[in-house]
Each structure stands twice: as structure tokens, then as C-alpha cells.
Design a protein around this motif. Structure first.
Motif, PDB file in Angstrom:
ATOM      1  N   GLU A  63       0.825  -1.205   0.000  1.00 14.97           N
ATOM      2  CA  GLU A  63       0.000   0.000   0.000  1.00 14.97           C
ATOM      3  C   GLU A  63       0.861   1.258   0.000  1.00 14.97           C
ATOM      4  O   GLU A  63       0.530   2.247  -0.655  1.00 14.97           O
ATOM      5  CB  GLU A  63      -0.954  -0.006   1.192  1.00 14.97           C
ATOM      6  CG  GLU A  63      -2.040  -1.059   1.067  1.00 14.97           C
ATOM      7  CD  GLU A  63      -2.909  -1.171   2.314  1.00 14.97           C
ATOM      8  OE1 GLU A  63      -2.731  -0.361   3.264  1.00 14.97           O
ATOM      9  OE2 GLU A  63      -3.763  -2.068   2.338  1.00 14.97           O
ATOM     10  N   ARG A  64       1.976   1.219   0.732  1.00 13.03           N
ATOM     11  CA  ARG A  64       2.897   2.373   0.728  1.00 13.03           C
ATOM     12  C   ARG A  64       3.488   2.569  -0.663  1.00 13.03           C
ATOM     13  O   ARG A  64       3.587   3.701  -1.141  1.00 13.03           O
ATOM     14  CB  ARG A  64       4.021   2.175   1.738  1.00 13.03           C
ATOM     15  CG  ARG A  64       3.578   2.399   3.164  1.00 13.03           C
ATOM     16  CD  ARG A  64       4.780   2.433   4.075  1.00 13.03           C
ATOM     17  NE  ARG A  64       5.491   3.679   3.895  1.00 13.03           N
ATOM     18  CZ  ARG A  64       5.712   4.549   4.857  1.00 13.03           C
ATOM     19  NH1 ARG A  64       5.284   4.315   6.071  1.00 13.03           N
ATOM     20  NH2 ARG A  64       6.373   5.655   4.635  1.00 13.03           N
ATOM     21  N   TYR A  65       3.916   1.473  -1.282  1.00 17.45           N
ATOM     22  CA  TYR A  65       4.443   1.582  -2.653  1.00 17.45           C
ATOM     23  C   TYR A  65       3.372   2.151  -3.580  1.00 17.45           C
ATOM     24  O   TYR A  65       3.662   3.027  -4.402  1.00 17.45           O
ATOM     25  CB  TYR A  65       4.913   0.216  -3.172  1.00 17.45           C
ATOM     26  CG  TYR A  65       6.336  -0.106  -2.820  1.00 17.45           C
ATOM     27  CD1 TYR A  65       7.392   0.328  -3.621  1.00 17.45           C
ATOM     28  CD2 TYR A  65       6.648  -0.871  -1.705  1.00 17.45           C
ATOM     29  CE1 TYR A  65       8.708   0.028  -3.306  1.00 17.45           C
ATOM     30  CE2 TYR A  65       7.958  -1.174  -1.376  1.00 17.45           C
ATOM     31  CZ  TYR A  65       8.991  -0.722  -2.184  1.00 17.45           C
ATOM     32  OH  TYR A  65      10.295  -1.016  -1.867  1.00 17.45           O
ATOM     33  N   ASP A  66       2.142   1.664  -3.460  1.00 21.15           N
ATOM     34  CA  ASP A  66       1.052   2.153  -4.306  1.00 21.15           C
ATOM     35  C   ASP A  66       0.832   3.652  -4.115  1.00 21.15           C
ATOM     36  O   ASP A  66       0.624   4.388  -5.087  1.00 21.15           O
ATOM     37  CB  ASP A  66      -0.245   1.395  -4.010  1.00 21.15           C
ATOM     38  CG  ASP A  66      -0.229  -0.031  -4.533  1.00 21.15           C
ATOM     39  OD1 ASP A  66       0.613  -0.350  -5.398  1.00 21.15           O
ATOM     40  OD2 ASP A  66      -1.066  -0.829  -4.077  1.00 21.15           O
ATOM     41  N   ALA A  67       0.868   4.110  -2.864  1.00 19.89           N
ATOM     42  CA  ALA A  67       0.657   5.528  -2.585  1.00 19.89           C
ATOM     43  C   ALA A  67       1.761   6.377  -3.207  1.00 19.89           C
ATOM     44  O   ALA A  67       1.488   7.426  -3.806  1.00 19.89           O
ATOM     45  CB  ALA A  67       0.585   5.763  -1.077  1.00 19.89           C
TER      46      ALA A  67
END
Length: 179
Positions: A63-67
């Protein structure tokens, strides 16, 4: 005539060699979501909880990578392969239902916005700080997994060690690797 040496001599492994070695290391250590190999009963349930926690941690990192990819699309090419590795880590721990590798280059709004707000929702305004934030998250997770090795049964300990090593390689690539 020899070429002059680079003004910035690199120490340590090259980015390409790290990217080539990390998947091979995972394959060699038995990166599966199967039986933990530990005894039945209380130890098994503790291993199941540790495996589920590791899967959730990897999903949170995805999710951090996606953000970051959504906020800083110029970094998608650099971050895509690392994100895909983290998706594989989540699946190895038995998770990965929320993380789809096909979303690596252009995550959909449903992937990047989770029901519960997370600290990863705020992405720094420049590439350097965004990469530093991801590196810090990778480092913290790799350190936690390394500390968890002592109480984990055989196969889970090997998987934790392998994924922690891959996380350390990601930190290197995010902080010192070639862009």
C-alpha cells in the motif's frame, strides 16, 4: 589505455546483481505459503499468527508503494519491480489477496485508498523524500522480521530471513542504487 576511475567509487553490490539475487534467494529458501513445519498445537498457532502478521505487514508495504507510485508517477519504473517483490512476499506468507501485481504501474483508486487511514497515505512532495520514506519502511520491517527469527519454527524462520534480506536489498536500492 585504461579508463579513468569513476569519481564516485561504489562499494557493495550493484543494483542489477541485487535484483537478480533476491528472487533466486527466495526460491532457494522455499518461499511457500504452506505448512510451517513446526509441531502441532500451540507452536503451530503461534507460527500461523506470525505468518499472518508478516503477510499483513507486506500488504501494508505494498500500500505504501502504491501511494508513492500514485503520487510520484515518475518513480513507477524504479519502484514497480520492488513492489512486485513485496507482493510475492505477501503471497509467500499466505496473504496477497489485496495486492495485485498487475496494479504495479498504475494502481487503481481502490488499491491505494484503504478503508482505514494509514501513515503511508501522506507522500512527501519530492522524489528523494518519497524514496527515503519507503526505504525507512523497508528497513523497519526487515529489522522486525530479523528479530522475529528466534521464535519462529524452521521453514518460517528461513522465509522470514529471506524476506528480511530482500527488504535490506530494497533499502539499498532505494537509497544508494542507481536511479
Amino acid at each position: 589505455m585504461p579508463f579513468p576511475s569513476s569519481p564516485r567509487a561504489r562499494s557493495g553490490p550493484r543494483r542489477r546483481s541485487l535484483l537478480a539475487v533476491a528472487p533466486a534467494a527466495l526460491a532457494l529458501t522455499g518461499c511457500t505459503g504452506g505448512d510451517s513445519g513446526g509441531p502441532a498445537g500451540e507452536d503451530s498457532s503461534a507460527a500461523d499468527r506470525a505468518r499472518a502478521r508478516a503477510a499483513r505487514d507486506s500488504e501494508g508495504l505494498v500500500e505504501r508503494y502504491d501511494a508513492v507510485i500514485a503520487a510520484r508517477p515518475g518513480l513507477a519504473g524504479r519502484l514497480g519491480p520492488l513492489r512486485e517483490e513485496v507482493v510475492r512476499h505477501a503471497r509467500a506468507f499466505g496473504g496477497g489477496r489485496k495486492a495485485s501485481p498487475s496494479a504495479s504501474s498504475s494502481p487503481s483508486p481502490s488499491v491505494t485508498s484503504s478503508a482505514s487511514p494509514s501513515p503511508s497515505a501522506t507522500v512527501p512532495g519530492n522524489d528523494k523524500d518519497a524514496l527515503a520514506g519507503l526505504a525507512a519502511a523497508e528497513r523497519e520491517l526487515a529489522d522486525r522480521r530479523t528479530k522475529a527469527l528466534g521464535g519462529a519454527p524452521g521453514e518460517l524462520a528461513r522465509l522470514l530471513a529471506s524476506v528480511a534480506a530482500a527488504g535490506a536489498a530494497h533499502v539499498y536500492l532505494l537509497t544508494e542504487g542507481d536511479a
